[in-house]
Design a protein around this motif. Structure first.
Motif, mmCIF file in Angstrom:
data_model
loop_
_atom_site.group_PDB
_atom_site.id
_atom_site.type_symbol
_atom_site.label_atom_id
_atom_site.label_comp_id
_atom_site.label_asym_id
_atom_site.label_seq_id
_atom_site.Cartn_x
_atom_site.Cartn_y
_atom_site.Cartn_z
ATOM 1 N N CYS A 1 0.832 -1.198 0.000
ATOM 2 C CA CYS A 1 0.000 0.000 0.000
ATOM 3 C C CYS A 1 0.870 1.253 0.000
ATOM 4 C CB CYS A 1 -0.875 0.043 1.239
ATOM 5 S SG CYS A 1 -1.946 -1.369 1.373
ATOM 6 N N GLN A 2 0.375 2.268 -0.695
ATOM 7 C CA GLN A 2 1.026 3.557 -0.615
ATOM 8 C C GLN A 2 0.372 4.381 0.490
ATOM 9 O OE1 GLN A 2 1.445 4.065 -4.786
ATOM 10 N NE2 GLN A 2 3.200 2.924 -4.041
ATOM 11 N N TYR A 3 1.148 5.293 1.028
ATOM 12 C CA TYR A 3 0.659 6.043 2.181
ATOM 13 C C TYR A 3 -0.606 6.822 1.859
ATOM 14 C CZ TYR A 3 0.914 8.866 6.385
ATOM 15 O OH TYR A 3 0.633 9.461 7.583
ATOM 16 N N ASN A 4 -0.674 7.372 0.662
ATOM 17 C CA ASN A 4 -1.788 8.274 0.344
ATOM 18 C C ASN A 4 -2.968 7.603 -0.340
ATOM 19 O OD1 ASN A 4 -0.565 10.472 1.434
ATOM 20 N ND2 ASN A 4 0.499 11.012 -0.458
ATOM 21 N N SER B 1 -8.613 4.375 1.497
ATOM 22 C CA SER B 1 -8.656 3.159 2.308
ATOM 23 C C SER B 1 -9.322 2.004 1.589
ATOM 24 C CB SER B 1 -9.367 3.445 3.629
ATOM 25 O OG SER B 1 -10.649 3.936 3.375
ATOM 26 N N ASN C 1 -0.066 2.551 11.259
ATOM 27 C CA ASN C 1 -0.687 3.585 10.427
ATOM 28 C C ASN C 1 -1.654 4.447 11.224
ATOM 29 O OD1 ASN C 1 -2.219 4.839 8.283
ATOM 30 N ND2 ASN C 1 -1.262 3.315 6.965
#
Lengths: 625, 438
Positions: free
Chosen positions: A127-130, A133, A165
Motif C-alpha cells: 500500500c502507498q501512504y496516500n 482506504s 498507520n
C-alpha cells in the motif's frame, strides 16, 4: 445466440468498432460456447492484442473472454492468468483511484482463486501512504491471500508497518491480515512474535484486534500458549473495552487459568462489575471462564463462581440466565460430570469455516467484469427484490393511507358463511395435520388472531377498529400450519378439474394485515408495465376515481396513497368459487409519464391467468393498456 | 449485456444537483436523494466509490468541486462506468478550455446536455473522442474571457468519420510546417524501508505526442526496448548493438496503433490523430535508475526534542538538473518550534500538513545537499501514544532523464506526398509516489 459465423465476423472486424462497442462485442463473445479447443485458440489469437488496448474496460472484457473460454482446459487456464497479469497490474497502477478500485476488485477475485500464481507479485500489493482506504483494504486482502512459505516474512514485515498507520480501520485490518496469515501457515514462529509485539504497542484498537487473533491462534496452535499467555497476562482488562476483545481475553483467562497467576482475581473483579457489562456475549464468556477456572483452581475461584452464578441467575438476558442455571444444576448433580462437560481435553481447530461457499465464488466468477465482483456476491443477491429484504413492502403499506372505499364492504352475513365453510375445511384437514399439540390453538384462531391483529395494525386503524371486521380464518390457520397455498392443499372434491369462468365476489373482505402477510408470502404471478392514455390521466385527478371504477368490477382497494403525479394502489379481489381464493394487486401509476406498473399475486395459480386478463380488461376501460 | 449507467448526476459539494441525465427509466428520479442522505451527509463519503442503497448502485467520483454520480439498478460493468466518467471529464475539459468545476458546468448547461445526449445511448457509452465530437457539436464552451480565442477551423465532411476505417483522424488536413512532438513522461514510484532497502519500485511511463501533419501519414516509432531490438536483429540478421536494452513489463497503446503489427513485428506503427494524444503507456519494474537517494536520520531526544537530519543525493548525470524538488519530512502534531540549517534551497515548517517542507528549485546532478533541523515539541499528557512516523515524501521533475533508460531510436514519418517533417523529442521523469520510511 451466437453462431460461429457471426462470431468470426465480429472478431475479425473488432478493430472497426469503437472502444466502447468493443466492450459490448467482447461481452457477447464471452457467452459463446466454443465447440472445440481449436476454436478457443482461434478466438484467443484474434483477441490477444486487445489486452494492449489503452481502454481498461476493453482489457477487462477481453480478460473475461479468455478466462471463461479456457475454464475447461486447466493448463491453458493457468497460462491465461499469467498472460493477463501484467495488463491488469498496469491498469491498477494507472488512472484514478476509483478506476484502480474497480480493477483491483477483479484482480482480487483472481488472486483468491489462484493465489499461487500471484505469490511472486506480492510487492504490487504493497500500500502507498496516500491511497484511499478502499484500495488499501483490497490490497491487504490480496497480501493475505498470496502469502506462502517463500514470501511470508516480507509480507508480514510490510503489514507490521501498516499497523502503526494513522488510519485506524486500516491498522485493524492489517492486524487481522497478520492473524489470517498466521492461521494459514505452518511456520508461525515469527508471526506469533510480531503479534505479541502489537500487544506491547499499547494502542487500544491494536490490542483489541490482536487479542481476538491470539485467541484464534491458540485454538489452532495450542503449543504456543506459553509464549502468548505470558504476554496476555500483562494486559490489564481495564484497557480492553471492545466486546470481541474482552470476550477473547476472558476466554483465555478461563482456558489458561492454570498458567496465569492472577486469573481468578481478574475474573473476580470482572464479576464484581457484572451489572456494568452490557453485552450478553461477554457475560456468557465470563460465566464459562469462571467455571473453567474453578476446575483448575477451586479454592481461589469458589467465591467468584458463587457470585457469577448468582449474578447469572438474576440476569435479564435469557441465554445468560439459562447458562447460569445449567452450570448450577450440573455442578449440583455431579461435579466430575460437570468437569467433563466444561473442561474436556481441547482439540486444536484445524480449519476455520470459510464464510463464502465455493458455489457462490463460482457464481461471482461467472459474472466477471460486473458489479458482482465489486460487491463480492452474485448478482441475484443485490438485484432481485426478494433478496433485498421484505421490509420495503411493509414500509410501503404502512405509509399509505387506507382506502376509505373498502370500509363499507364488510358484511357480517358473508363472513359467517366464510366461517362455516372454514369449520368444514378445518375438520377435514385435521387428520393430516394435527401432529404437534400447539396446533390446537390454531382452531380458535379467529378470536385470538383478531386481538393480535388489532395491536399489530395500529397504523391502519380505520379498518381494524371496525368491530365487525375479522380476518378470514382459513388464512390464519394455514399460516400457523405454515401452508402457503390454502386452496391447493385443501381437499375440494366438488371442484371440477377445469377451472370454471372466473367470477369475483362483489362483496369480498380482507383486512390489511392479512393482505400484508399474503403479499409477503405469495409468489409474483404477473408483473407488467403499461401506459395510460390521456383520458385516463385526465380522469385520475384523485385516487378515488380509480377506486370507484375498480369496485364496479368487484376489485377492491385496501390501501392507496400518493399525490400527483405518483399514485400507488393496493387492490384485492375474491373468487366466488369454493374454496375462496384471493388475488392481490399492486398498481403504481405515474401520471406525468403516463405509465403504470402492475403486480399481481394470487392464492391459486390455476386461475391467476384468468384473473390477470380480467384485471387488465378492467384497467383498459380506464384507459390503461 | 451489462450496462454502464442508468442515470448520471453532477452534484456540487453541498449535494445540489447541477445537471442530471436519465438514460434508462429503471431508476427513479429521486434516487439522488438517497445518495445525498446516505453517502454525502455521512462519514461514508470517500470510504468506497461503489455503494448500494435500496435497489440501486451508486458509483461516484470527485473531480475538483463536483461529484459525478452514476446510478444503475442492474448488474453493471463498473470498470466501464468509471472509464466513461474519466473520458467524459476529459471531453468536457477540452470543450471548456481546460477547467472542469462547478462554475464551468453552470456556464455550459446547454452544451453539457448536448454532449451527454451524444456520448451515451440507453446506458451504453458511445464515441467520446473530443476530436470527432467537435465536428458535430460545434458549439463552443464558455471560456473565461482571458483565455485566447480558438482559431476557426473548417468543418470537413463528417460522414467519413463514422464509416471510415480511420475513425480518429479526418482527411484533408494541411499544415504549412509539418511537425511532430514526442514526450516521454515517466513517473517513478518508490517505497523504501527505513533501512534503505527498496521495498517496491516501478516506473509508469507514457509517450505523449502532438502531431501537426498534413494528409494521412504513417508513423513508425522505434524504442530501445528489449523485445523490439531482438526482433529487429533477427529480421536484419545484424548483431545486436551493445548498449542498454529495456524490458517493458506491459504496454498499452492508443487505439490508432496497429496492434497486429506490433505483435508480429514488434514495431509501433500508426496513423496518428490530429493534435495531442497519448500514444502508449508502459510499466517497468526491472532496472530502474532512481534519480534520488534519501538518507534520513530522525532522533527523538527525550519527550520534547527531536533531531532531524536528511541527506538527499542526486544520482543522475552531473550535467543534468532536477526542477521543483520538494521534500516533505513529517514531524509530530505537537511541534512547537523548528530551526533549520540547509545547504541548498529553503525549508519551512508547515503546520497544516505536519511536515517540514524543504524546497530546492534547481538541483544539479551528483550533489548531496543536507538538511538538519531541531524540532521542539509541546510536552503533552498523552505521552503513551508514540508518534507513528509517516514516510518522507518527495516531488521532483528531472528533464532529459528517464528512470527506466528508455530512449527513442527513431521516429519515421511516411506520407504519400513525401513532405519533410521536423521531429522533437523530450524526456522527463517525475516523482509518482516517492516514499521513504523513516
Amino acid at each position: 445466440i451466437l453462431t460461429p459465423v457471426c462470431l468470426t465476423h465480429l472478431l475479425c472486424r473488432i478493430k472497426e468498432f469503437s472502444e466502447w462497442a468493443q466492450c459490448l462485442v467482447l461481452d457477447l463473445v464471452s457467452k459463446y460456447v466454443p465447440s472445440d479447443s481449436n476454436e478457443i485458440f482461434d478466438v484467443m489469437n484474434l483477441l490477444e492484442d486487445r489486452l494492449q488496448h489503452a481502454n481498461g474496460a476493453v482489457v477487462l472484457a477481453t480478460t473475461k473472454v479468455f478466462l471463461h473460454m479456457t475454464l475447461s482446459m486447466n493448463d491453458v487456464h493457468q497460462q491465461v492468468y499469467e498472460r493477463i497479469k501484467a495488463p491488469l497490474l498496469t491498469l491498477v497502477s494507472s488512472g484514478s483511484p476509483e478506476q484502480s478500485y474497480a480493477v483491483l476488485s477483479h484482480l482480487h477475485l483472481l488472486v483468491v482463486r489462484a493465489p499461487y500464481l500471484f505469490s511472486s507479485d506480492y510487492k504490487h500489493f504493497y500500500c502507498q501512504y496516500n491511497e484511499p482506504s478502499y484500495v488499501k483494504k483490497l490490497k491487504l486482502d490480496m497480501l493475505t491471500a498470496v502469502a506462502n512459505e517463500s514470501n511470508t516474512y516480507e509480507i508480514v514485515t510490510e503489514l507490521c508497518e501498516y499497523v502503526a498507520n494513522v488510519d485506524v480501520p486500516i491498522a485493524r485490518e492489517s492486524v487481522r491480515a497478520v492473524g489470517k496469515i498466521a492461521l494459514q501457515q505452518y511456520d508461525v514462529n515469527a508471526i506469533v512474535d510480531r503479534l505479541l509485539q502489537f500487544l506491547e504497542m499499547e494502542k487500544d484498537y491494536v490490542t483489541a484486534e490482536t487479542l481476538v487473533l491470539v485467541k484464534d491462534l491458540l485454538r489452532k496452535y495450542p503449543q504456543w500458549s506459553q509464549d502468548c499467555i505470558a504476554v496476555v497476562g500483562n494486559i490489564s482488562s481495564k484497557n480492553v473495552q471492545e466486546l470481541k476483545a474482552k470476550a477473547a481475553l476472558i476466554w483465555m483467562l478461563g482456558e489458561y487459568s492454570q498458567d496465569m497467576l492472577d486469573a481468578p482475581y481478574i475474573l473476580e473483579s470482572l464479576i464484581d462489575n457484572w451489572d456494568d457489562e452490557h453485552s450478553a456475549e461477554v457475560r456468557l464468556h465470563l460465566l464459562t471462564a469462571v467455571v473453567k477456572c474453578f476446575f483448575r483452581r477451586p479454592p481461589e475461584t469458589q467465591k467468584a463462581l458463587g457470585a457469577a452464578l448468582a449474578a447469572g441467575l438474576a440476569d435479564s438476558h435469557q441465554d445468560v440466565h439459562d447458562r447460569a442455571l445449567f452450570y448450577y444444576r450440573l455442578l449440583q448433580y455431579d461435579v466430575s460430570a460437570a468437569e467433563r462437560v466444561v473442561n474436556p481435553p481441547k482439540q486444536a481447530v484445524s480449519v476455520f469455516a470459510d464464510y463464502q461457499s465455493s458455489e457462490i465464488k463460482d457464481r461471482i466468477f461467472d459474472e466477471f467484469n460486473s458489479l458482482s465482483v465489486v460487491y463480492q456476491k452474485p448478482s441475484y443477491m443485490f438485484t432481485d427484490k426478494e433478496h433485498r429484504g421484505a421490509f420495503e413492502l411493509s414500509e410501503e403499506i404502512g405509509s399509505l393511507s387506507v382506502g376509505t372505499e373498502s370500509m363499507d364492504i364488510a358484511i357480517p352475513a358473508q363472513r359467517v358463511e366464510a366461517n362455516d365453510n372454514d369449520l368444514l375445511l378445518s375438520t377435514s384437514e385435521k387428520e393430516e395435520s394435527r401432529v404437534p399439540s400447539n396446533n390446537g390453538s390454531a382452531y380458535n384462531a379467529p378470536s385470538v388472531s383478531l386481538a393480535t391483529l388489532d395491536t399489530q395494525s395500529e397504523l391502519i386503524s380505520p379498518l381494524s377498529s371496525l368491530p365487525s371486521y375479522a380476518p378470514n380464518p382459513t388464512l390464519v390457520i394455514d399460516d400457523l400450519l405454515g401452508l402457503d397455498l390454502p386452496s391447493s392443499s385443501a381437499p375440494a372434491p366438488a371442484r371440477s378439474p377445469s377451472p370454471p369462468p372466473l367470477k369475483l365476489n362483489a362483496k369480498a373482505t380482507m383486512d390489511p394485515s392479512t393482505f400484508q402477510r399474503k403479499w409477503g408470502q405469495l409468489p409474483l404471478s404477473l408483473s407488467k408495465e403499461c401506459s395510460i392514455n390521456p383520458q385516463g390521466v385526465a380522469a385520475l385527478t384523485t385516487p378515488q376515481v380509480l377506486l370507484r371504477h375498480m369496485q364496479s368490477h368487484s376489485i377492491h382497494c385496501i390501501a392507496s396513497g400518493g399525490k400527483s403525479p405518483h399514485y400507488k394502489f393496493f387492490f384485492f379481489a375474491q373468487d366466488t368459487e369454493e374454496p375462496v381464493s384471493y388475488y392481490l394487486m399492486e398498481c403504481i401509476i405515474n401520471t406525468s409519464s403516463a405509465k403504470a406498473q402492475l403486480k399481481i399475486k394470487a392464492d391459486d395459480k390455476n386461475t391467476s391467468a384468468a384473473f390477470s386478463t380480467l384485471f387488465q380488461s378492467a384497467l383498459s376501460k380506464f384507459g390503461m393498456s | 449485456m451489462p450496462v454502464s449507467a442508468s442515470a448520471i448526476y453532477f452534484l456540487n459539494l453541498r449535494g445540489d444537483v447541477l445537471i442530471n441525465r436519465l438514460y434508462r427509466d429503471d431508476v427513479g428520479g429521486n434516487m439522488v436523494d438517497a445518495f445525498r442522505t446516505h453517502i454525502m451527509q455521512t462519514k461514508e463519503l470517500g470510504t468506497c466509490p461503489v455503494r448500494q442503497i435500496g435497489g440501486c448502485s451508486f458509483f461516484y467520483m470527485r473531480i475538483s468541486n463536483v461529484y459525478i454520480v452514476i446510478v444503475v439498478s442492474s448488474n453493471a460493468n463498473v470498470a466501464c462506468a468509471f472509464k466513461f466518467v474519466v473520458e467524459a471529464v476529459a471531453l468536457f475539459k477540452s470543450y471548456f478550455g481546460g477547467s472542469f468545476d462547478e462554475d464551468a458546468i453552470r456556464n455550459n448547461f446547454v452544451l453539457i446536455y448536448e454532449l451527454l445526449d451524444e456520448i451515451m445511448d440507453f446506458g451504453y457509452p458511445q464515441n467520446l473522442s473530443p476530436e470527432i465530437l467537435k465536428l458535430y457539436i460545434t458549439q463552443e464552451g464558455v471560456r473565461s474571457p482571458f483565455s485566447s480565442k480558438p482559431t476557426d477551423k473548417p468543418v470537413p465532411n463528417a460522414t467519413l468519420q463514422v464509416t471510415g476505417a480511420v475513425g480518429w483522424r479526418r482527411e484533408g488536413l494541411v499544415y504549412k510546417k509539418n511537425e511532430v512532438f514526442l514526450d516521454i513522461v515517466e513517473s517513478v514510484n518508490l517505497l523504501m524501508s527505513s533501512k534503505g532497502s527498496v521495498l517496491r519500485c516501478d516506473v509508469t511511463g507514457k509517450i505523449l505526442m502532438k502531431c501537426f501533419l498534413s494528409g494521412m501519414p504513417d508513423l513508425k516509432l522505434g524504442l530501445n526496448d528489449k523485445i523490439g531490438l531482438e526482433k529487429e536483429s533477427q529480421l536484419k540478421s545484424r548483431p545486436n548493438k551493445s548498449g542498454k536494452t529495456i524490458e517493458l513489463d506491459d504496454v498499452t497503446f492508443h487505439q490508432c496503433v496497429n496492434l497486429t503489427r506490433f505483435n508480429s513485428e514488434k514495431t509501433v506503427s500508426f496513423v496518428p490523430p490530429d493534435g495531442e494524444f497519448e500514444l502508449m503507456k508502459y510499466r517497468i519494474t526491472e532496472g530502474v535508475n532512481l534519480p534520488f537517494r534519501v538518507l534520513p536520520t530522525i532522533k527523538e531526544l527525550g519527550r520534547t526534542r527531536m533531531e532531524v537530519n536528511v541527506k538527499v543525493k542526486s544520482v543522475f548525470g552531473a550535467k543534468m538538473f532536477a526542477l521543483g524538488v520538494v521534500i516533505k519530512i513529517p514531524v509530530p502534531k505537537q511541534t512547537a518550534k523548528t530551526s533549520f540549517q540547509v545547504t541548498s534551497g529553503r525549508a519551512k515548517y508547515n503546520a497544516s500538513i505536519d511536515c517540514l517542507v524543504w524546497k530546492i528549485r534547481k538541483f544539479p546532478g551528483q550533489t548531496e545537499p543536507t538538511l538538519s533541523a531541531e524540532v521542539e515539541l509541546i510536552s503533552t499528557m498523552a505521552e503513551k501514544k508514540s508518534w507513528t512516523r509517516p514516510p518522507i515524501q518527495m516531488e521532483f521533475q528531472v528533464p532529459m532523464f528517464t528512470a527506466s533508460g528508455l530512449r527513442v531510436r527513431f521516429l519515421k514519418v511516411w506520407e504519400k506526398s513525401g513532405y519533410n517533417t521536423v521531429e522533437w523529442v523530450r524526456y522527463i521523469t517525475k516523482a509518482g509516489s516517492y516514499e521513504i520510511r523513516c
